[in-house]
Design an enzyme around this catalytic site. Sequence first.
Site, mmCIF file in Angstrom:
data_model
loop_
_atom_site.group_PDB
_atom_site.id
_atom_site.type_symbol
_atom_site.label_atom_id
_atom_site.label_comp_id
_atom_site.label_asym_id
_atom_site.label_seq_id
_atom_site.Cartn_x
_atom_site.Cartn_y
_atom_site.Cartn_z
ATOM 1 N N THR A 87 0.760 -1.228 0.110
ATOM 2 C CA THR A 87 -0.022 -0.036 0.002
ATOM 3 C C THR A 87 0.955 1.322 -0.005
ATOM 4 O O THR A 87 0.299 2.336 -0.349
ATOM 5 C CB THR A 87 -0.820 -0.056 1.158
ATOM 6 O OG1 THR A 87 -1.827 -1.142 1.162
ATOM 7 C CG2 THR A 87 -1.826 1.163 1.361
ATOM 8 N N TYR B 77 -8.314 0.374 -3.081
ATOM 9 C CA TYR B 77 -7.062 1.085 -3.812
ATOM 10 C C TYR B 77 -6.423 -0.062 -4.575
ATOM 11 O O TYR B 77 -6.548 -1.404 -4.413
ATOM 12 C CB TYR B 77 -6.418 1.926 -3.261
ATOM 13 C CG TYR B 77 -5.789 1.356 -1.823
ATOM 14 C CD1 TYR B 77 -4.769 0.664 -2.055
ATOM 15 C CD2 TYR B 77 -6.426 1.351 -0.628
ATOM 16 C CE1 TYR B 77 -4.122 -0.193 -0.995
ATOM 17 C CE2 TYR B 77 -5.952 0.762 0.372
ATOM 18 C CZ TYR B 77 -4.829 0.107 0.318
ATOM 19 O OH TYR B 77 -4.319 -1.056 1.119
ATOM 20 N N THR C 203 1.676 -4.212 4.220
ATOM 21 C CA THR C 203 1.466 -4.459 5.608
ATOM 22 C C THR C 203 0.889 -5.735 6.110
ATOM 23 O O THR C 203 1.086 -6.300 7.204
ATOM 24 C CB THR C 203 0.526 -3.479 6.318
ATOM 25 O OG1 THR C 203 -0.715 -3.398 5.692
ATOM 26 C CG2 THR C 203 1.329 -2.155 6.145
ATOM 27 N N ASP C 204 0.183 -6.558 4.963
ATOM 28 C CA ASP C 204 -0.366 -7.585 5.481
ATOM 29 C C ASP C 204 0.312 -8.984 5.717
ATOM 30 O O ASP C 204 0.030 -9.456 6.708
ATOM 31 C CB ASP C 204 -1.019 -8.461 4.316
ATOM 32 C CG ASP C 204 -2.347 -7.417 3.679
ATOM 33 O OD1 ASP C 204 -2.719 -6.511 4.750
ATOM 34 O OD2 ASP C 204 -3.095 -7.628 2.788
ATOM 35 N N LYS D 138 0.372 -7.020 12.927
ATOM 36 C CA LYS D 138 -0.876 -6.230 12.589
ATOM 37 C C LYS D 138 -1.845 -6.572 13.249
ATOM 38 O O LYS D 138 -2.657 -7.707 13.490
ATOM 39 C CB LYS D 138 -0.979 -6.441 10.897
ATOM 40 C CG LYS D 138 -2.138 -5.346 10.255
ATOM 41 C CD LYS D 138 -1.895 -5.614 8.714
ATOM 42 C CE LYS D 138 -2.927 -4.634 8.225
ATOM 43 N NZ LYS D 138 -2.881 -4.723 6.717
ATOM 44 N N GLU E 149 -1.716 -28.499 27.535
ATOM 45 C CA GLU E 149 -3.082 -28.950 27.083
ATOM 46 C C GLU E 149 -2.693 -30.294 26.244
ATOM 47 O O GLU E 149 -3.747 -31.009 26.166
ATOM 48 C CB GLU E 149 -3.818 -28.209 26.087
ATOM 49 C CG GLU E 149 -4.411 -26.852 27.036
ATOM 50 C CD GLU E 149 -5.630 -27.088 27.445
ATOM 51 O OE1 GLU E 149 -6.262 -28.281 27.125
ATOM 52 O OE2 GLU E 149 -5.989 -26.498 28.345
HETATM 53 N N1 ASP Z 1 -2.775 -5.782 0.955
HETATM 54 C C1 ASP Z 1 -1.810 -4.840 1.089
HETATM 55 C C2 ASP Z 1 -0.313 -5.617 1.228
HETATM 56 O O1 ASP Z 1 -0.187 -6.155 2.291
HETATM 57 C C3 ASP Z 1 -1.983 -4.058 2.428
HETATM 58 C C4 ASP Z 1 -0.819 -2.933 2.761
HETATM 59 O O2 ASP Z 1 0.070 -2.928 2.092
HETATM 60 O O3 ASP Z 1 -1.378 -2.323 3.744
HETATM 61 O O4 ASP Z 1 0.306 -5.321 0.183
#
Ligand code: ASP
Length: 357
Positions: free
Chosen positions: A40, A54, A120-121, A193, A314
């Site tokens: 992103t 986006y 970020t994923d 995240k 467990e």
């Molecule tokens: N789907 C995107 C990615 O991980 C989300 C992001 O970058 O925030 O590339």
Amino acid sequence: MLRQKFAHYFLALATLLCVVAGAHAQQKLPNITILATGGTIAGTGATSTTTVGYTAATVGVQQLIQAVPELSKIANVKGEQVFQIASESMTNEHWLTLGKRVNALLAQNDVDGIVITHGTDTMEETAYFLNLVVKSRKPVVLVGAMRPSTALSADGPINLYNAVVVAGSRDAIGKGVMVAMNDQIHSARDVTKTNTSTPDSFRTAELGLMGYIQGGKAFFYRTSTRKHTVDTEFDIANLTALPQVDIVYGYANMNTVALDALVAAGAKGIIHAGVGDGSLAARVKPGLIAARKKGTIIVRASRVGQGILARNGEANDDELDFVAADTLSPQKARILLMLALTRTNSTADIQRMFYTY
Ligand code: ASP
């Protein structure tokens, strides 16, 4: 007359000294390479209010750097486009390519630190992988954005600036791979995240973040006690693939369909992301035992997100020959198990690694 001449020479000398000092200061800026992988931070939306829906990974590394002219005041920055993907499409092969490139760059005397722009994923996964395979004490910092580059209050530019601050900080040397997001510094091992879309998504909940970036400076308060980078036993230099390790997710009414399919597909290891403290459902346990008997390594992790997965809690791991994931999330346990399997098949040895890294 003499006095005037002296003043003239003095002024010329002072100017010369200033120029030399300025050039020297310029030279002393850290050399930081920015490796861009997409996400992103390199995304674009239809309008300035488009913060979801986006397209990720469209803007190139030079454009990302140009968007933050302030970078030239804190570092000599070079950019390199390694991939251009959304991070949900990150693969083991991407990691091996990236890890090798990072190691090659950090071996150069003219590179002081690396910033990796990333979606970020799966940023926390790439960060942990690198934390285990980078062979240098120089800083490596992952950074991304929760909002695309075209959004109002896009967080990418300030995040990128902050990441370069951390990568160029002497205090960051030897601290392992880090994630810099939202003015905060996190260790690769413990960060996750936690929110689908807000800029404060990255957290190291109970174990605590490492520090902050404020006013163009990195401030550190704590580090993970777990070994990383130069102190690990993992070496990817000659690897072209990683062993197949998959995750099965625990839930009420769980069955063994996914587990059986993964084992049949050749999984060398399974991470059981169990409920609670990694409890095994009565109708799943026999499948896990059968998989272990066939040679698949079983690691018990938890879907809960915090806390130690108790060995012999467990489930009787000693008896079942299973491994406990300690505090690692299922997705990070998968990474450690893949790397562990490049070294050993011994569950005792693998358990030791889970308590070491
Ligand atoms: N789907 C995107 C990615 O991980 C989300 C992001 O970058 O925030 O590339």
